[in-house]
Write an enzyme that holds these catalytic residues in place. Structure first.
Site, PDB file in Angstrom:
ATOM      1  CD  GLU A 182      -3.570 -10.679  12.717  1.00  0.00           C
ATOM      2  OE1 GLU A 182      -3.914  -9.496  12.665  1.00  0.00           O
ATOM      3  OE2 GLU A 182      -3.700 -11.456  11.748  1.00  0.00           O
ATOM      4  CG  ASP A 194       8.302   4.002  -6.003  1.00  0.00           C
ATOM      5  OD1 ASP A 194       8.812   2.985  -6.503  1.00  0.00           O
ATOM      6  OD2 ASP A 194       7.680   4.867  -6.647  1.00  0.00           O
ATOM      7  CG  ASP A 228      -2.958 -12.808   8.085  1.00  0.00           C
ATOM      8  OD1 ASP A 228      -2.855 -11.659   8.521  1.00  0.00           O
ATOM      9  OD2 ASP A 228      -3.922 -13.199   7.393  1.00  0.00           O
ATOM     10  CG  ASP A 243       5.922   1.352  -9.208  1.00  0.00           C
ATOM     11  OD1 ASP A 243       6.285   1.832  -8.108  1.00  0.00           O
ATOM     12  OD2 ASP A 243       5.783   0.127  -9.387  1.00  0.00           O
ATOM     13  CG  HIS A 285      -0.449  -4.140   8.275  1.00  0.00           C
ATOM     14  ND1 HIS A 285       0.058  -4.937   9.285  1.00  0.00           N
ATOM     15  CD2 HIS A 285      -1.340  -4.910   7.611  1.00  0.00           C
ATOM     16  CE1 HIS A 285      -0.498  -6.123   9.224  1.00  0.00           C
ATOM     17  NE2 HIS A 285      -1.353  -6.139   8.219  1.00  0.00           N
ATOM     18  CG  ASP A 286      -4.203  -4.984  10.038  1.00  0.00           C
ATOM     19  OD1 ASP A 286      -4.190  -4.675   8.834  1.00  0.00           O
ATOM     20  OD2 ASP A 286      -3.993  -6.142  10.454  1.00  0.00           O
ATOM     21  CG  ASP A 304       2.532 -11.259   7.144  1.00  0.00           C
ATOM     22  OD1 ASP A 304       1.720 -12.064   7.609  1.00  0.00           O
ATOM     23  OD2 ASP A 304       2.541 -10.032   7.407  1.00  0.00           O
TER      24      ASP A 304
HETATM   25  C1  NOJ Z   1      -4.705  -9.674   9.294  1.00  0.00           C
HETATM   26  C2  NOJ Z   1      -3.815  -8.777   8.506  1.00  0.00           C
HETATM   27  O1  NOJ Z   1      -2.962  -8.097   9.382  1.00  0.00           O
HETATM   28  C3  NOJ Z   1      -4.712  -7.871   7.723  1.00  0.00           C
HETATM   29  O2  NOJ Z   1      -4.029  -6.814   7.117  1.00  0.00           O
HETATM   30  C4  NOJ Z   1      -5.459  -8.714   6.711  1.00  0.00           C
HETATM   31  O3  NOJ Z   1      -6.403  -7.902   6.048  1.00  0.00           O
HETATM   32  C5  NOJ Z   1      -6.192  -9.870   7.382  1.00  0.00           C
HETATM   33  N1  NOJ Z   1      -5.411 -10.530   8.384  1.00  0.00           N
HETATM   34  C6  NOJ Z   1      -6.584 -10.906   6.359  1.00  0.00           C
HETATM   35  O4  NOJ Z   1      -5.439 -11.564   5.887  1.00  0.00           O
END
Ligand code: NOJ
Length: 586
Positions: A277, A28, A224, A32, A353-354, A105
Site C-alpha cells: 500500500e 460473527d 500497510d 459477541d 476497508h478504508d 496484512d
Molecule cells: C492503512 C490501513 O488500510 C488503514 O486502515 C490504517 O488505518 C492505516 N494504514 C494505518 O495503519
C-alpha cells in the site's frame, strides 16, 4: 487456455482474483457482535462458490484496537475477539483445501503503543528499544512558528514537538511522554508509534516475523503504508509555501528501496503475492516502477495499491469533497495501465476497508444500483492487473445512511470532527454530515449482509453488532442475490470465471478508445489474435458509442453484459444507462 501471454512471466497472482475480508465485519460465530475467524471458516464454501483465488485478511493480531487491528501489540498472536491460533490454522487449511490462497496484512510502519517493544522503549531513555522508535527532544516554541497551546503537555512544559508534522488522523504527529520528557513520532493515532527502520535490529525483527508467518504456510502479504517506512534525514518541518505537507515529507523516503530490497533478498520470493500500500498521490511512475520491478533491478513487490483514483473526489483538506469527472478518472487509470505495461503489474480496486462503497461513489446507488455495480465490476475485471473484491462488493452493497456522530466508530472520521468541534471550527456535526457520510471508512465496515434477518445473519439476534447493519439488508443480501440469476453476485461469479477462460483478460494489452468522453469508457484488450472490446456507459442516460472504423462490422460476440443484449454489431451502438458490454472480437 487458448493463447500464450507475451513473453512476460506467468504468475498465479496475475491470474488471481483476490477477495478482501475485514474480519470484524464479516461473520460473527460466537454472538459477541464482532466478526471472527471461525465465522470466516463457516463461509469458506461461500468463497469457493464465488470462485475467488486468494483471500487478503485484514489484521487479526493481538491489538488494543485503537485503529481496528492496525495497532498491533503482538505480531505472533491472534486477537482474542477473533479466536485463537488454532482457529487461524484451521482457516488456512480450509482455504487451501479449496485452492484458495491466503495473504496476511503486514503492518510494520508502526506498532501499538502496547507492543512490548514500545513499552520497553518508553521505560527509559537508555535501553536498546529506545532506538526502535522515533524519540526526540522538543523545541523551544520561540524558535518556531508553532503554538505551544496546541500540544498536549503538562503546564510546566513549554515545548513544541521536533517538527510540525500532522497525524493522518488529525492533530499533531508527535506525543509528549511525561516520564522521559521526550516526544515520539506517530504518523497515525498516538497509539500507533512509528518504527525506526534505520535501526537494523528493527529490520531483523520484522523480517524474522515475516519468515515465521511464511513458514506457517501463507502465500504473501499486503503491506500497510509500506512507503512510509523510511523517514527523511533530519525530519524537516513541512513547507506550506511550497506546498510540501506532512505526507510529502513522509512518503517514499530516501532508504525505502534499500529496505524493500533487503526484504526481497531476505524473505520474499517471486511466487508470493506481495502488495504494497503506497500512500500519497500522484506517485512518480519511476518510483512506482521501481517498487514493482522484479529483483535485483527493482524492489520486487508483485504490485502496489496507489491512491490516485480514490482521491479523485477529495479536496486538500481531510473533510473536503470535490466533484469528479469520468475523463479525470480515465486519465488516472490510463496513466497506470500505460506506466506499468512493460514493467511491473497493476492492482485493480475501488473498494477496501478504508473507502466508501464503490456503487455509492462512482455509480448510482439508487435507480441503477444493480447496473452500475455490474459496470464497475466489469471495469475492474477487464483492465490489465489483479482485481480485488472487498467483502459485500459482490452484492452491490452501498454506503450507510449515517445520521449522527454516534453512528460512527472510525478514528479517522471521529478525530478530525471532534477536533474541529473543540477548536470551534464547526458548530455542530451537521456542518460536516454530508461529507462524513460520503467519505467515512465506516461505510465499508458495516456488517456483511448475509440475509434479511435482524442483523443480516452477521451476528445473533440477541447480540448487538459493534457497528450498525445497513437497513438495506432487507433487499441487498447474499441469500437474495444468490437466488436471483440476474444479480450482482452472479455477475461477479461470471466475471471471475471468464478470467480463467481468457488469457487476454489477464495478459492482454490495454488501448483506450474514448479518453476525453464525458460518459463513455471504451477500450480494447489484445493478446495475439485474441481481442476484446469493452464499452461502459457511466451515466443515467442513453449514450451512443461511435466505434472506430476498423471495428465497424467486426465479427463480435457479447462475452458478458449487464443488460439483455443480443447485439453483436459494435458499430454505433446505443448504450442504456450504466450499460456495460464486453465483446469478443476474435
Ligand atoms: C492503512 C490501513 O488500510 C488503514 O486502515 C490504517 O488505518 C492505516 N494504514 C494505518 O495503519
Amino acid at each position: 487456455m487458448t493463447s500464450h501471454p507475451r513473453d512476460e512471466e506467468r504468475r498465479w497472482w496475475k491470474e488471481a482474483v483476490v477477495y478482501q475480508i475485514y474480519p470484524r465485519s464479516f461473520k460473527d460465530s460466537d454472538g459477541d457482535g464482532v466478526g471472527d475467524i471461525p465465522g470466516i471458516i463457516e463461509k469458506a464454501d461461500y468463497l469457493a462458490d464465488l470462485g475467488v483465488d486468494c483471500i487478503w485478511l485484514n489484521p487479526v493480531y493481538e491489538s488494543p484496537n485503537a485503529d481496528n487491528g492496525y495497532d498491533i501489540a503482538d505480531y505472533r498472536a491472534i486477537m482474542d475477539e477473533f479466536g485463537t491460533m488454532d482457529d487461524w490454522e484451521q482457516l488456512r487449511d480450509e482455504l487451501h483445501k479449496r485452492d484458495i490462497k491466503l495473504i496476511m496484512d503486514l503492518v510494520v510502519n508502526h506498532t501499538s503503543d502496547e507492543h512490548a517493544w514500545f513499552l520497553n522503549s518508553r521505560a527509559s531513555t537508555d535501553n536498546e528499544f529506545r532506538e526502535y522508535y522515533w524519540w526526540r527532544e522538543g523545541r523551544d516554541p520561540e524558535e518556531t512558528d508553532l503554538d505551544p497551546e496546541v500540544y498536549d503537555t503538562p503546564d510546566d512544559v513549554n515545548e513544541v514537538p521536533p517538527n510540525d508534522w500532522e497525524s493522518f488522523f488529525g492533530g499533531p504527529a508527535w506525543s509528549y511522554d511525561e516520564d522521559s520528557g521526550e516526544w515520539y513520532l506517530h504518523l497515525f493515532d498516538r497509539k500507533q508509534p512509528d518504527l525506526n527502520w534505520e535501526n537494523e535490529a528493527v529490520r531483523d525483527e520484522v523480517f524474522e516475523m515475516m519468515e515465521w508467518w511464511l513458514q506457517k504456510g501463507i502465500d504473501g502479504f499486503r503491506m500497510d503504508v509500506i512507503n512510509l517506512i523510511s523517514k527523511p534525514e533530519g525530519l524537516p518541518d513541512t513547507d506550506p509555501e511550497n506546498d510540501i505537507e506532512t505526507i510529502d515529507r513522509a512518503v517514499n523516503g530516501p532508504n525505502v528501496h534499500d529496505y524493500l530490497g533487503e526484504m526481497r533478498e531476505r524473505v520474499l520470493e517471486p511466487d508470493f503475492l506481495s502488495v504494497g500500500e503506497m500512500i500519497g498521490a500522484p506517485m512518480p511512475m519511476e518510483t512506482a516502477r521501481q517498487y514493482v520491478t522484479p529483483g535485483p533491478e527493482g524492489d520486487g513487490l508483485s504490485m502496489i495499491f496507489h491512491f490516485e483514483h480514490v482521491l479523485v473526489d477529495r479536496g486538500d483538506d481531510a473533510l473536503e469533497l470535490t466533484e469528479w469527472t469520468l475523463p479525470d478518472l480515465k486519465a488516472i487509470f490510463d496513466r497506470w495501465q500505460d506506466g506499468l505495461a512493460e514493467a511491473g503489474w497493476n492492482s485493480l480496486y475501488f473498494n477496501n476497508h478504508d473507502q466508501p462503497r464503490q456503487v455509492s461513489r462512482y455509480g448510482n446507488d439508487s435507480e441503477y444500483r444493480r447496473e452500475s455495480a455490474k459496470l464497475l465490476a466489469t471495469l475492474l475485471h477487464t483492465l490489465r492487473g489483479t482485481p480485488y473484491i472487498y467483502q459485500g462488493e459482490e452484492l452491490g452493497m452501498t454506503n450507510y445512511p449515517f445520521e449522527s456522530l454516534d453512528d460512527f466508530r472510525d478514528v479517522a472520521t471521529l478525530n478530525p470532527i471532534r477536533s474541529a468541534l473543540e477548536a470551534g471550527e464547526i458548530e455542530s456535526f451537521e456542518a460536516v454530515k454530508d461529507r462524513a457520510r460520503a467519505m467515512s471508512r465506516d461505510n465499508a465496515r458495516t456488517p456483511m449482509q448475509w440475509d434479511d434477518s435482524e442483523y443480516a445473519g452477521f451476528t445473533d439476534p440477541d447480540s448487538t453488532p459493534w457497528i450498525d447493519v445497513n437497513p438495506n439488508k432487507e433487499t441487498i443480501n447474499v441469500e437474495a442475490e444468490r437466488a436471483d440469476q440476474n444479480s450482482v453476485w452472479h455477475y461477479y461469479r461470471d466475471l471471475i470465471s471468464l478470467r480463467k477462460e481468457h488469457d487476454v483478460i489477464v495478459y492482454g494489452d490495454y488501448d483506450p478508445l474514448t479518453p476525453g468522453h464525458e460518459s463513455l469508457w471504451a477500450y480494447t484488450r489484445t493478446l495475439g489474435d485474441d481481442s476484446l472490446l469493452v464499452v461502459l456507459n457511466f451515466s443515467d442516460d442513453e449514450t451512443q458509442f461511435e466505434s472506430p472504423e476498423d471495428l465497424k462490422g467486426a465479427n463480435a460476440e457479447i462475452l458478458i453484459s449487464n443488460y439483455e443484449a443480443d447485439v453483436s454489431d459494435v458499430a454505433d451502438a446505443v448504450l442504456r444507462p450504466w450499460e456495460a458490454r464486453v465483446y469478443d472480437l476474435r
